[in-house]
Design a protein around this motif. Structure first.
Motif, PDB file in Angstrom:
ATOM      1  N   ASN A 230      29.018  39.342  46.448  1.00  0.00           N
ATOM      2  CA  ASN A 230      30.439  39.065  46.207  1.00  0.00           C
ATOM      3  C   ASN A 230      31.227  39.167  47.512  1.00  0.00           C
ATOM      4  O   ASN A 230      32.259  39.845  47.589  1.00  0.00           O
TER       5      ASN A 230
ATOM      6  N   SER B 212      33.683  38.866  50.111  1.00  0.00           N
ATOM      7  CA  SER B 212      35.057  38.380  50.099  1.00  0.00           C
ATOM      8  C   SER B 212      35.799  38.962  51.283  1.00  0.00           C
ATOM      9  O   SER B 212      35.783  40.166  51.486  1.00  0.00           O
TER      10      SER B 212
ATOM     11  N   ARG C 271      40.970  37.512  50.216  1.00  0.00           N
ATOM     12  CA  ARG C 271      40.755  38.045  48.874  1.00  0.00           C
ATOM     13  C   ARG C 271      42.058  38.597  48.266  1.00  0.00           C
ATOM     14  O   ARG C 271      42.283  38.493  47.067  1.00  0.00           O
ATOM     15  N   ILE C 272      42.922  39.152  49.131  1.00  0.00           N
ATOM     16  CA  ILE C 272      44.135  39.781  48.614  1.00  0.00           C
ATOM     17  C   ILE C 272      45.073  38.765  47.971  1.00  0.00           C
ATOM     18  O   ILE C 272      45.858  39.086  47.090  1.00  0.00           O
TER      19      ILE C 272
ATOM     20  N   ALA D 175      38.591  37.248  44.952  1.00  0.00           N
ATOM     21  CA  ALA D 175      37.273  37.497  45.532  1.00  0.00           C
ATOM     22  C   ALA D 175      36.380  36.280  45.318  1.00  0.00           C
ATOM     23  O   ALA D 175      36.755  35.339  44.615  1.00  0.00           O
TER      24      ALA D 175
ATOM     25  N   ARG E 297      33.956  36.133  43.403  1.00  0.00           N
ATOM     26  CA  ARG E 297      33.751  36.005  41.949  1.00  0.00           C
ATOM     27  C   ARG E 297      34.840  35.169  41.288  1.00  0.00           C
ATOM     28  O   ARG E 297      34.621  34.544  40.258  1.00  0.00           O
ATOM     29  N   ASP E 298      36.047  35.169  41.855  1.00  0.00           N
ATOM     30  CA  ASP E 298      37.128  34.382  41.274  1.00  0.00           C
ATOM     31  C   ASP E 298      36.981  32.893  41.573  1.00  0.00           C
ATOM     32  O   ASP E 298      37.591  32.065  40.897  1.00  0.00           O
TER      33      ASP E 298
ATOM     34  N   GLY F  20      28.491  29.395  32.761  1.00  0.00           N
ATOM     35  CA  GLY F  20      29.632  28.742  33.380  1.00  0.00           C
ATOM     36  C   GLY F  20      29.309  27.270  33.554  1.00  0.00           C
ATOM     37  O   GLY F  20      28.545  26.702  32.783  1.00  0.00           O
TER      38      GLY F  20
ATOM     39  N   MET G 150      36.958  24.143  36.285  1.00  0.00           N
ATOM     40  CA  MET G 150      37.769  25.283  36.689  1.00  0.00           C
ATOM     41  C   MET G 150      38.152  26.204  35.552  1.00  0.00           C
ATOM     42  O   MET G 150      38.493  27.358  35.771  1.00  0.00           O
TER      43      MET G 150
ATOM     44  N   ASP H 168      31.009  35.542  30.117  1.00  0.00           N
ATOM     45  CA  ASP H 168      31.110  35.199  31.525  1.00  0.00           C
ATOM     46  C   ASP H 168      30.024  35.918  32.334  1.00  0.00           C
ATOM     47  O   ASP H 168      30.279  36.932  32.987  1.00  0.00           O
ATOM     48  N   LEU H 169      28.812  35.378  32.286  1.00  0.00           N
ATOM     49  CA  LEU H 169      27.728  35.969  33.074  1.00  0.00           C
ATOM     50  C   LEU H 169      27.874  35.619  34.558  1.00  0.00           C
ATOM     51  O   LEU H 169      27.219  36.209  35.407  1.00  0.00           O
TER      52      LEU H 169
ATOM     53  N   LYS I  70      30.515  36.162  36.366  1.00  0.00           N
ATOM     54  CA  LYS I  70      31.081  37.352  37.020  1.00  0.00           C
ATOM     55  C   LYS I  70      30.006  38.433  37.143  1.00  0.00           C
ATOM     56  O   LYS I  70      29.934  39.145  38.136  1.00  0.00           O
ATOM     57  N   LEU I  71      29.203  38.567  36.117  1.00  0.00           N
ATOM     58  CA  LEU I  71      28.166  39.604  36.143  1.00  0.00           C
ATOM     59  C   LEU I  71      27.191  39.371  37.291  1.00  0.00           C
ATOM     60  O   LEU I  71      26.762  40.313  37.964  1.00  0.00           O
TER      61      LEU I  71
ATOM     62  N   GLY J  26      27.900  39.752  42.836  1.00  0.00           N
ATOM     63  CA  GLY J  26      27.913  41.172  43.195  1.00  0.00           C
ATOM     64  C   GLY J  26      26.839  41.986  42.510  1.00  0.00           C
ATOM     65  O   GLY J  26      26.886  43.218  42.542  1.00  0.00           O
ATOM     66  N   SER J  27      25.855  41.345  41.888  1.00  0.00           N
ATOM     67  CA  SER J  27      24.791  42.121  41.250  1.00  0.00           C
ATOM     68  C   SER J  27      23.613  42.312  42.214  1.00  0.00           C
ATOM     69  O   SER J  27      22.572  42.844  41.837  1.00  0.00           O
TER      70      SER J  27
END
Ligand code: FAD
Lengths: 381, 478
Positions: A104, A106, A110-111, A115, A117-118, A136, A140, A147-148, A150-151, A154-155
């Motif tokens: 992930n 970022s 990112r702010i 990130a 993920r988004d 997914g 858009m 929502d895998l 997002k999972l 960062g895994s």
């Protein structure tokens, strides 16, 4: 093991008899140690790019540079400004999109833009039983099922091996202005960053270096967009922040890009033997983190990004930095272990028991044989 | 539409279960009288109705945990509910279920402007989140059209979007943390005022999970400062293809408007008749809105106008005042009301790659003729989230069924061109049986495995999202 297609990858995983280190470009992950490496670097190439729909689909092993060049030729970019980890890890491999997704990755934007993920619209991956799974898609907006995506972001390759990812991209800005305030204390700087983020001027970067390129504190606030708009907002923002002094305004595209890359890739961290920690807190708590770490270890190097909410620490100590941050909500991740580290300090913050049970449950479902990067995301090494 | 047979055992134990709930909650928080539970028999997908066994309205996370622990121990199914505005039947009860409504959880817990967050209880309505911060110049960006009524709880469960998400993202991009109670009654905290998860992104997994993984009781949300101003421009084109190409060109040119809304002729005519917004009678209409200070708005609009002119618009109308802006939006905002005046309608929510717009609109036109039902299109064009509205007469024999079959065809078309079944409304019961058109058995199995982890007994809203036959074994083993 370096399969050249998703089908080969699936066969390869199905045939595994023991744990592997899952890698792509191997510029971001810790050393594989004794584990055999299963590399997805062979699944390379952009399979779809539609500038008019802001979408790009690529194999997990596609080099970041290839993606960035392709986008830049159309005046577009990745929204999440991914860090290049090579300065930190000292590796000379080729950073890939799959590796970026797995951690992930970022950067400063990112702010404002979210990130990685988004921006991640879809994934295809091979789970621990060798099954190809997609989730997914390439559009858009998509709320069809869980929502895998997002999972998986960062895994760290512990739930499956990514084969392909779909990403939402953004128009690259025509113009940029960076407001530079010199000599602020950490507390003043983070107050200024928060004031900038809370303004209507659409700030896309908010960082503070207690020791900038020349060793003195510098606070950096970035505005991007069309020329007229950037000029206007830079002026208005300077007025909004007048209580913190009069900023220098840097407008050169090349110099500003280099300045933010310096922040993003932590080029100011030069102690090769030190550990590097990434600490995520409420932005206004950033200076508390800085103060607590300095009190415990005067030689710590600090960088504040994300308006103060991301504190990077160059930590010349093999001990667990977390013990110094008790009472400050958030979490700390060990991104690079220092020289002489024994592996006793968990890389990822230990999770409260009920959350840890869910994480372990997910690992048991997606990787029932415990094949992928065993131990990496568990608190106990 | 099928629902699972209610458990005869649970139905027979109603008195005992209601007593058990009363032991754990204040007297006025448990509703069991059939005259009163009827108020909870459906959500905004009113074609399907079923009164629940009982309704509970807890007022704290602890009360939610007590109810769930009890229902888990007694193996009583639970359906979480926010404000009941789901268009997918997400909050539809089964006869053997307890509806857990979060309407009484509506406090603001914390607002923090330097860190740009607000923490609220989940039953608070979407619009009243913005209401709590707008005097200070801030707002909460995701703005579903139902925002006056819908709750943050439902927004999180459905990962709801709105007209402005092209720029600001949908719920999941604006959600920083939740307090959630698992079906077993365990309270967990995910995320908070900081960014990014320490381990797996469980927050991202919860958002959009349609009330199947836990009951959300509190949420930390991103708030942002309002832009200095906003202004729309209206463009009319004589074909859907040209309008679609114009959308694509605007995006390609690097302009990122806050909204690009698209209406086709049937929709324009209906809205015009209803709202008298002065829309031209054209094949396709775009409303594009940009934000910023006055000079920034002018800069963006001049770029957009220049692009639009290359596509020979029939009409190009830049707003010059607040009144004109309101008029441009008036018709669009009245779209659903206008349709409701003409007929009953079913609102679809498939998403397609923006580049497929012309082809999909053409094919929808053909399908509409084939099935003999009118379809009007109004949607968020910037992100490809279509809202075809199928007009039908609920009182005419067989029309609801024809409408559902046409709807299924249109959604399959969306998947075929690389899109998905639902962009923001969720699967619920409505699109449950179409899931296999988008996912393979293995894809679905991976999702079911997640539910196994969070709710091993399959008690929480279990008849939704997945085809019933795909979950039958799991539900009966529970
Ligand atoms: C006129 C109209 C316009 C609409 N416009 C839009 C739009 O523009 N964009 C859009 O995205 N949607 C729109 N919707 C759909 C709907 O408003 C959204 O899906 C909304 O988020 C539902 O919120 P709710 O509080 O009413 O949830 P409910 O309908 O009560 O429930 C929705 C789902 O959330 C679950 N849930 C509820 N509370 C909890 C909880 N505490 N924990 C876990 N799960 C829970 C339920 O089980 C159910 O599955 C519209 C609906 C209507 C009627």
């Amino acid at each position: 093991m370096r399969p050249g297609s998703e089908a080969e990858l699936a066969d390869c995983v199905a045939g595994l008899t023991g744990p592997v280190a899952v890698r792509c470009g191997a510029t971001r992950a810790p050393d594989a140690g004794d584990l055999p490496v299963l590399s997805a670097a062979g699944l390379s190439g952009i399979t779809l790019y539609e500038p008019g729909a802001l979408t790009l689909v690529a194999g997990a092993g596609t080099p970041m540079a290839e993606i960035e060049e392709t986008l830049s030729a159309e005046g577009q970019m990745l929204a999440f400004e991914p860090m290049d980890h090579r300065h930190l890890t000292g590796r000379d491999g080729v950073p890939t999109i799959g590796g970026a997704v797995a951690v992930n990755a970022s950067g400063p934007r990112r702010i404002q833009a979210g990130a990685l993920r988004d921006s991640l619209l879809g994934v295809r991956f091979v789970d621990g039983q060798g099954r190809v799974i997609k989730n997914g898609g390439r559009v858009m907006k998509n709320v069809t099922g869980y929502d895998l995506v997002k999972l998986m972001a960062g895994s760290h390759g512990t739930l499956g091996v990514l084969s392909e990812v779909a990403i939402k991209v953004l128009p690259a800005p025509d113009a940029r202005a960076v407001l530079l305030f010199n000599g602020l204390t950490d507390a003043e700087a983070v107050e200024a960053l928060c004031a900038a983020m809370g303004s209507p001027f659409d700030v896309t970067g908010a960082a503070h270096l207690p020791a900038g390129v020349d060793g003195d504190p510098v606070t950096m606030i970035r505005i991007e967009g069309f020329e007229g708009s950037v000029a206007l907002r830079a002026k208005a923002l300077a007025a909004h922040l007048v209580r913190f002094g009069t900023p220098e305004v840097e407008r050169d595209m090349g110099r500003t890009a280099a300045g933010w890359a310096f922040v993003r890739d932590l080029k100011g961290f030069t102690q090769a033997d030190a550990a590097v920690w990434k600490i995520s807190v409420r932005p206004s708590d950033g200076p508390k983190v800085g103060a607590a770490l300095r009190a415990a270890q005067p030689d710590v190097g600090i960088v504040y990004d994300w308006s103060g909410g991301l504190v990077w620490a160059e930590w010349p100590d093999t001990g667990d930095l977390r013990v110094h941050l008790a009472g400050i909500p958030g979490h700390a991740t060990l991104v690079r272990a220092g020289r002489g580290a024994t592996g006793a300090v968990p890389r990822f913050a230990p999770e409260p028991a009920p959350v840890a049970r869910l994480s372990e449950g997910l690992r048991a479902k997606f990787d029932p044989r415990g094949l992928f990067n065993p131990g990496l995301m568990t608190a106990h090494v | 539409m099928q629902m699972p047979e209610p458990s005869a055992g649970i139905l027979a134990r109603k008195a005992e279960i209601v007593a058990g709930l009363r032991d754990r909650l204040p007297a006025d928080a448990v509703i069991s009288d059939p005259a009163e539970t009827r108020a909870y028999e459906c959500d905004a997908l009113t074609a399907y109705k079923c009164p629940p066994l009982a309704v509970v309205l807890p007022a704290s996370t602890e009360e939610v945990a007590a109810v769930l622990a009890y229902c888990h121990a007694e193996r009583v199914p639970v359906v979480p509910r926010g404000s009941g505005t789901s268009l997918a039947g997400g909050a539809l009860p089964t006869a053997d279920s307890v509806i857990l409504g979060v309407a009484r959880l509506n406090d603001v817990i914390e607002t923090d402007y330097p860190n740009r967050i607000i923490r609220v209880q989940s039953g608070r309505t979407n619009l009243s989140v913005t209401g709590a911060v707008e005097a200070d110049g801030f707002f909460y960006a995701p703005d579903p059209s139902s925002q006056l009524a819908c709750a943050i709880a439902g927004n999180i469960a459905m990962n709801s979007g709105g007209a402005h998400c092209l720029k600001y993202g949908v719920t999941t991009n604006n959600l920083l943390g939740v307090t959630m109670v698992t079906m077993e009654g365990e309270v967990i905290e995910l995320g908070g005022a900081h960014l990014d998860a320490p381990g797996y992104d469980l927050l991202g997994l919860i958002c959009g999970s349609e009330g199947q993984l836990g009951v959300v009781t509190e949420a930390t949300l991103r708030i942002i400062h309002k832009p200095q101003g906003a202004r729309p421009i209206l463009m009319g084109f004589d074909s859907n293809e040209v309008a679609g190409a114009c959308v694509s060109d605007i995006i390609r040119a690097g302009v990122l408007p806050v909204a690009i809304e698209f209406m086709d002729r049937p929709c324009i005519r209906a809205c015009e008749a209803f709202a008298k917004a002065g829309y031209p009678d054209v094949e396709a209409l775009l409303i594009v809105e940009v934000e910023g200070a006055e000079a920034e708005i002018a800069e963006q609009l001049s770029k957009i106008t220049e692009i639009a002119r290359r596509h020979n618009p029939v009409e190009l109308r830049e707003s010059r005042s607040e009144t004109e802006s309101a008029l441009i939006w008036k018709g669009r905002k009245a779209a659903f009301g206008a349709m409701g005046q003409i007929n009953d309608y079913m609102c679809l929510d498939g998403t397609i790659p923006v580049t497929e717009l012309p082809r999909v609109l053409g094919r929808i036109g053909e399908l509409s003729k084939e099935y003999g039902l009118d379809v009007a299109n109004v949607f968020h064009a910037g992100d490809g989230n279509m809202h075809p509205l199928i007009l039908f007469d609920a009182n005419a024999d067989g029309q609801l069924e024809t409408c559902e079959r046409l709807g299924a065809e249109i959604l399959k078309l969306c998947v075929e061109v690389g899109g998905c079944l639902t962009g923001e409304h969720g699967v619920g019961v409505e699109k449950r049986d179409l899931m296999m058109t988008q996912y393979s058995a293995d894809d679905l199995e991976a999702q079911l495995a997640v539910k196994d982890v969070f709710d091993p007994r399959w008690l929480l809203n279990a008849a939704k999202v997945f085809p019933l036959d795909a979950t039958a074994n799991r539900r009966s083993a529970a």
